[in-house]
Design an enzyme around this catalytic site. Structure first.
Site, PDB file in Angstrom:
ATOM      1  N   CYS A   2       4.616   8.436   2.770  1.00 48.46           N
ATOM      2  CA  CYS A   2       5.517   9.462   2.256  1.00 48.46           C
ATOM      3  C   CYS A   2       5.747  10.528   3.320  1.00 48.46           C
ATOM      4  O   CYS A   2       4.935  10.705   4.225  1.00 48.46           O
ATOM      5  CB  CYS A   2       4.997  10.124   0.988  1.00 48.46           C
ATOM      6  SG  CYS A   2       4.691   9.006  -0.377  1.00 48.46           S
ATOM      7  N   ARG A  27       6.568   6.563   8.449  1.00 49.99           N
ATOM      8  CA  ARG A  27       5.436   6.694   7.535  1.00 49.99           C
ATOM      9  C   ARG A  27       5.514   5.687   6.387  1.00 49.99           C
ATOM     10  O   ARG A  27       4.557   5.525   5.642  1.00 49.99           O
ATOM     11  CB  ARG A  27       5.382   8.122   6.976  1.00 49.99           C
ATOM     12  CG  ARG A  27       5.099   9.162   8.042  1.00 49.99           C
ATOM     13  CD  ARG A  27       5.171  10.572   7.480  1.00 49.99           C
ATOM     14  NE  ARG A  27       4.097  10.875   6.566  1.00 49.99           N
ATOM     15  CZ  ARG A  27       2.930  11.374   6.910  1.00 49.99           C
ATOM     16  NH1 ARG A  27       2.663  11.605   8.180  1.00 49.99           N
ATOM     17  NH2 ARG A  27       2.014  11.647   6.014  1.00 49.99           N
ATOM     18  N   TRP A  79       6.804   6.603  -0.897  1.00 52.91           N
ATOM     19  CA  TRP A  79       6.195   5.276  -0.907  1.00 52.91           C
ATOM     20  C   TRP A  79       5.548   5.122  -2.276  1.00 52.91           C
ATOM     21  O   TRP A  79       4.634   5.862  -2.624  1.00 52.91           O
ATOM     22  CB  TRP A  79       5.168   5.170   0.210  1.00 52.91           C
ATOM     23  CG  TRP A  79       4.652   3.800   0.478  1.00 52.91           C
ATOM     24  CD1 TRP A  79       5.276   2.809   1.165  1.00 52.91           C
ATOM     25  CD2 TRP A  79       3.385   3.265   0.089  1.00 52.91           C
ATOM     26  NE1 TRP A  79       4.480   1.694   1.246  1.00 52.91           N
ATOM     27  CE2 TRP A  79       3.314   1.944   0.587  1.00 52.91           C
ATOM     28  CE3 TRP A  79       2.297   3.765  -0.625  1.00 52.91           C
ATOM     29  CZ2 TRP A  79       2.207   1.125   0.386  1.00 52.91           C
ATOM     30  CZ3 TRP A  79       1.188   2.954  -0.830  1.00 52.91           C
ATOM     31  CH2 TRP A  79       1.160   1.647  -0.332  1.00 52.91           C
ATOM     32  N   ASN A 105       3.193  14.589  -1.531  1.00 54.91           N
ATOM     33  CA  ASN A 105       2.488  13.467  -0.900  1.00 54.91           C
ATOM     34  C   ASN A 105       1.091  13.407  -1.493  1.00 54.91           C
ATOM     35  O   ASN A 105       0.443  14.439  -1.675  1.00 54.91           O
ATOM     36  CB  ASN A 105       2.369  13.661   0.613  1.00 54.91           C
ATOM     37  CG  ASN A 105       3.675  13.435   1.333  1.00 54.91           C
ATOM     38  OD1 ASN A 105       4.669  13.061   0.731  1.00 54.91           O
ATOM     39  ND2 ASN A 105       3.669  13.672   2.632  1.00 54.91           N
ATOM     40  N   GLY A 106       0.586  12.193  -1.733  1.00 54.55           N
ATOM     41  CA  GLY A 106      -0.767  12.057  -2.251  1.00 54.55           C
ATOM     42  C   GLY A 106      -0.786  11.425  -3.626  1.00 54.55           C
ATOM     43  O   GLY A 106       0.198  10.847  -4.089  1.00 54.55           O
ATOM     44  N   GLU A 485      -7.505  -7.934  16.034  1.00 54.34           N
ATOM     45  CA  GLU A 485      -6.351  -7.057  16.232  1.00 54.34           C
ATOM     46  C   GLU A 485      -5.071  -7.857  16.428  1.00 54.34           C
ATOM     47  O   GLU A 485      -4.012  -7.508  15.899  1.00 54.34           O
ATOM     48  CB  GLU A 485      -6.592  -6.130  17.429  1.00 54.34           C
ATOM     49  CG  GLU A 485      -5.430  -5.225  17.776  1.00 54.34           C
ATOM     50  CD  GLU A 485      -5.034  -4.267  16.671  1.00 54.34           C
ATOM     51  OE1 GLU A 485      -3.945  -3.662  16.790  1.00 54.34           O
ATOM     52  OE2 GLU A 485      -5.796  -4.104  15.680  1.00 54.34           O
ATOM     53  N   LYS A 489      -1.776  -7.517  14.023  1.00 55.75           N
ATOM     54  CA  LYS A 489      -0.457  -7.169  14.546  1.00 55.75           C
ATOM     55  C   LYS A 489       0.584  -8.170  14.070  1.00 55.75           C
ATOM     56  O   LYS A 489       1.679  -7.807  13.655  1.00 55.75           O
ATOM     57  CB  LYS A 489      -0.471  -7.158  16.077  1.00 55.75           C
ATOM     58  CG  LYS A 489      -1.012  -5.914  16.702  1.00 55.75           C
ATOM     59  CD  LYS A 489      -0.073  -4.727  16.464  1.00 55.75           C
ATOM     60  CE  LYS A 489      -0.864  -3.455  16.362  1.00 55.75           C
ATOM     61  NZ  LYS A 489      -1.706  -3.343  15.166  1.00 55.75           N
ATOM     62  N   GLU A 492       1.253  -7.933  10.257  1.00 57.09           N
ATOM     63  CA  GLU A 492       1.872  -6.660   9.897  1.00 57.09           C
ATOM     64  C   GLU A 492       3.390  -6.710  10.020  1.00 57.09           C
ATOM     65  O   GLU A 492       4.096  -6.201   9.146  1.00 57.09           O
ATOM     66  CB  GLU A 492       1.356  -5.538  10.818  1.00 57.09           C
ATOM     67  CG  GLU A 492       0.037  -4.939  10.418  1.00 57.09           C
ATOM     68  CD  GLU A 492      -0.370  -3.818  11.361  1.00 57.09           C
ATOM     69  OE1 GLU A 492      -0.819  -2.773  10.866  1.00 57.09           O
ATOM     70  OE2 GLU A 492      -0.230  -3.969  12.597  1.00 57.09           O
ATOM     71  N   HIS A 508     -18.006 -24.123   9.688  1.00 56.52           N
ATOM     72  CA  HIS A 508     -18.554 -23.658   8.408  1.00 56.52           C
ATOM     73  C   HIS A 508     -17.444 -23.479   7.375  1.00 56.52           C
ATOM     74  O   HIS A 508     -17.520 -22.606   6.515  1.00 56.52           O
ATOM     75  CB  HIS A 508     -19.338 -22.362   8.610  1.00 56.52           C
ATOM     76  CG  HIS A 508     -20.550 -22.530   9.476  1.00 56.52           C
ATOM     77  ND1 HIS A 508     -21.743 -23.018   9.004  1.00 56.52           N
ATOM     78  CD2 HIS A 508     -20.730 -22.309  10.801  1.00 56.52           C
ATOM     79  CE1 HIS A 508     -22.621 -23.075   9.998  1.00 56.52           C
ATOM     80  NE2 HIS A 508     -22.033 -22.659  11.097  1.00 56.52           N
ATOM     81  N   LYS A 607       2.597   4.477   8.077  1.00 50.73           N
ATOM     82  CA  LYS A 607       1.939   4.828   9.330  1.00 50.73           C
ATOM     83  C   LYS A 607       0.638   5.581   9.079  1.00 50.73           C
ATOM     84  O   LYS A 607      -0.391   5.285   9.647  1.00 50.73           O
ATOM     85  CB  LYS A 607       2.886   5.681  10.175  1.00 50.73           C
ATOM     86  CG  LYS A 607       2.310   6.082  11.534  1.00 50.73           C
ATOM     87  CD  LYS A 607       2.124   4.880  12.429  1.00 50.73           C
ATOM     88  CE  LYS A 607       1.635   5.243  13.798  1.00 50.73           C
ATOM     89  NZ  LYS A 607       1.313   4.059  14.597  1.00 50.73           N
TER      90      LYS A 607
END
Length: 612
Positions: A2, A27, A79, A105-106, A485, A489, A492, A508, A607
């Site tokens: 947001c 964001r 968001w 926001n929150g 990582e 990436k 995402e 395994h 973000k």
């Protein structure tokens, strides 16, 4: 996640609000809206315009802001958390007759309880959001004194919030208040601003002040006043943001992510060079006493997302160079397992924004247990930076793309510096070894630059694999950390299912996922583990996998066992993650590009994750 922007001043507000929201798109959001005081409208002197979807729809609906009059307003990109992404659920939200208008926001954790109380008092709710509760609660407490209403309302709220508030009876005034969600104030020549992050206001000012928890701010065209929750006026200092506004623009690159990938040599150099002197690491900025370092028995690390992968890398490097045991936790899980924290432990948290809610909570948990916290953070003045006992800043500059690149690389560099610094003090490395590692650190930016020059070959490979359904990454030791990582990436921004596995775990169970044509990326840079990693590549290739090997120059036998090979320059064993990540970032970028996706703003992601 947001974004909030607010402006009151001499200029027309709506174009400034839209511009600020554009700089907050990274964001993550699924709807947007603005509220502007328009004295020409007698029915609703605060005009609200909201849309579902991208900001472009709001821009078109307001004719680039030209159709909305007024010089004071607030804007928001949402968001979705409570309620699906619809125009009705978009911010801003208002109380009856738009007497109070709010952006938020929150998450308000007790919103259902408050909603029931307010409904009994006659308030009608029109959205599914927790934010509408805030607007009605403020209205219920408002008796002509906005400061009093805010102070009383926020004491009833449980959860996290940053609020921008307009009161109809106070034209030209914006109020702001926060708890555990970022809020900054900007002082510009044409007026004053609020925002949830620096890029939103860099075009107008670099003179900012960071709001602390439960501080209330009152802004007019020519004044900014700060109050405590007890309504006592307090004095605050403004600081100058060193980022250049141009740094937050694409600078000729097709996407912010590509620009930020190419900024990594400079970002890494900016982070390490000031801390290297005469072949030694100088972290005197942290203010550690040597006795504190000498007495350390354990290091505890916690972070989220890519920063967590930095911590996994950091564990290998710190243990190898310092001999200190290191534990690594996902910050979102750390406090819930009720960890046993021993005396003489140092807590290290890592966050790009310095506002990551779970990381902030993990830090506070450790501090409550009496453990000092060192934060590796990119944003000066952020919540984590302010509350940590020690701060090691990364100098990455603004990072706009949702998928982190240069922030990750500078966090790795910060971990290397910390490990070498502790090793120096504890004497676990010889002077010659320290000097050699420092020399290798200094060479990293140039080696990253060399890898970036080979991006056309990575693009060719990415185009070849862009239609894959599953891609797996395998590695051992530090190469496993790098694989984690690389996998993140890729998933995402390309939306391809991807997993990273410790190569030794293949038999395994995970090798059952390999079928003809499956792409497996094998990372093999650690000298003592290259042969074992190649054996694992042979295992998956014999079962039909197509193998992309990543290794250092000199390990040419790998070409007998893979289908494609990417070579990286040699460096110290513990620094290879900084080089391996470059082709992995480029691979993810170009795969996403080939699939026609929004590289900078992947779906459902934000973000800065400021809620748990």
């Amino acid at each position: 996640m947001c974004g909030i922007i607010g402006y009151t001043g001499k200029e027309k507000a709506c174009p400034i609000l839209l511009d600020g929201l554009r700089h907050l798109e990274y964001r993550g959001y699924d709807s947007a809206g603005v509220a502007v005081e328009n004295s020409d409208r007698e029915d609703h002197p605060i005009e609200i315009v909201r849309v579902k979807g991208r900001l472009q729809a709001l821009t078109e609906k307001t004719n680039d802001g030209a159709s909305v009059e007024g010089r004071c307003g607030i804007g928001h990109t949402r968001w979705a958390t409570h309620g699906e992404p619809t125009e009705l659920n978009a911010h801003p939200h208002a109380a009856k007759d738009r007497r109070v208008v709010v952006v938020h926001n929150g998450i308000i954790e007790n919103f259902q309880e408050l909603r029931e109380v307010l409904t009994r008092r006659g308030y009608e709710f029109h959205s599914q959001t927790d934010t509408e509760v805030v607007a009605h609660l403020l209205d219920a407490y408002y008796q002509g004194d906005a400061l009093d209403a805010i102070a009383r309302a926020v004491t009833r709220l449980r959860g996290t919030f940053a609020l921008g508030i307009l009161f109809r009876e106070e034209p030209g005034v914006i109020y702001a208040v926060r708890k555990d969600s970022p809020m900054i104030i900007g002082r510009a020549e044409s007026g004053n601003l609020i925002a949830s992050d620096v890029p939103a206001i860099l075009k107008y000012t670099r003179n900012v002040c960071y709001v602390k928890d439960l501080e209330i701010v009152r802004l007019t065209e020519d004044s900014i006043r700060f109050f405590s929750i007890d309504k006592e006026e307090i004095q605050k200092e403004f600081t100058t943001v060193q980022w250049d506004a141009d740094a937050a623009e694409k600078g000729g690159y097709a996407h912010f992510m590509l620009k930020e990938i190419h900024e990594q040599p400079k970002a890494v150099a900016d982070t390490i060079h000031p801390r290297l002197k005469d072949g030694r690491v100088d972290l005197s900025e942290l203010g550690f006493e040597e006795s504190e370092i000498a007495s350390l028995h354990r290091i505890q690390m916690a972070a989220c997302g890519s920063a967590y992968h930095v911590c996994v890398t950091g564990r290998y490097v710190l243990e190898k160079l310092t001999g200190i045991p290191v534990d690594v936790d996902l910050a979102s899980e750390f406090r819930y397992r009720e960890p046993v924290i021993e005396p003489n432990t140092l807590m290290v948290v890592v966050s790009q924004s310095g506002e990551t809610a779970d990381t902030l909570a993990a830090m506070r948990y450790a501090q409550q247990k009496g453990v000092p916290v060192l934060a590796i953070v990119n944003v000066v003045g952020s919540s984590i930076a302010r509350e940590a006992d020690k701060v090691l800043y990364t100098w990455a500059g603004p990072e706009i793309a949702v998928a982190t690149t240069k922030a990750y690389s500078t966090q790795l560099a910060a971990c290397y510096l910390l490990a070498l610094y502790i090793a120096q003090i504890r004497g676990t490395m010889t002077d010659e070894a320290i000097s050699s590692h420092v020399e290798e650190l200094l060479s990293l930016p140039g080696k990253i630059e060399r890898l970036l020059e080979e991006k056309e070959r990575i693009q060719w490979l990415a185009n070849k694999f862009s239609a894959e359904r599953d891609i797996f990454f395998i590695g051992r030791g530090l190469d496993y950390a790098s694989s984690m990582e690389g996998s993140l990436k890729l998933k995402e921004i390309s939306y391809i299912h991807s997993e990273a596995y410790a190569a030794g775990e293949l038999k395994h169970g995970t090798i059952s996922l390999i079928e003809k044509g499956t792409l497996v990326v094998g990372v093999a840079t650690q000298p003592q583990l290259v042969e074992k990693e190649i054996s694992n590549m042979v295992e998956v290739r014999s079962r039909g996998a197509c193998v992309l090997g990543i290794t250092s120059y000199g390990n040419y036998t790998i070409e007998d066992h893979d289908d494609f090979t990417i070579y990286i320059p040699k460096t110290a064993d513990c620094f290879y993650p900084s080089l391996v990540v470059i082709p992995l970032q480029l691979l993810a970028y170009y795969v996403s590009l080939a699939r026609g996706l929004d590289v900078d703003k992947p779906r459902n992601l934000a973000k800065s994750v400021t809620v748990e």
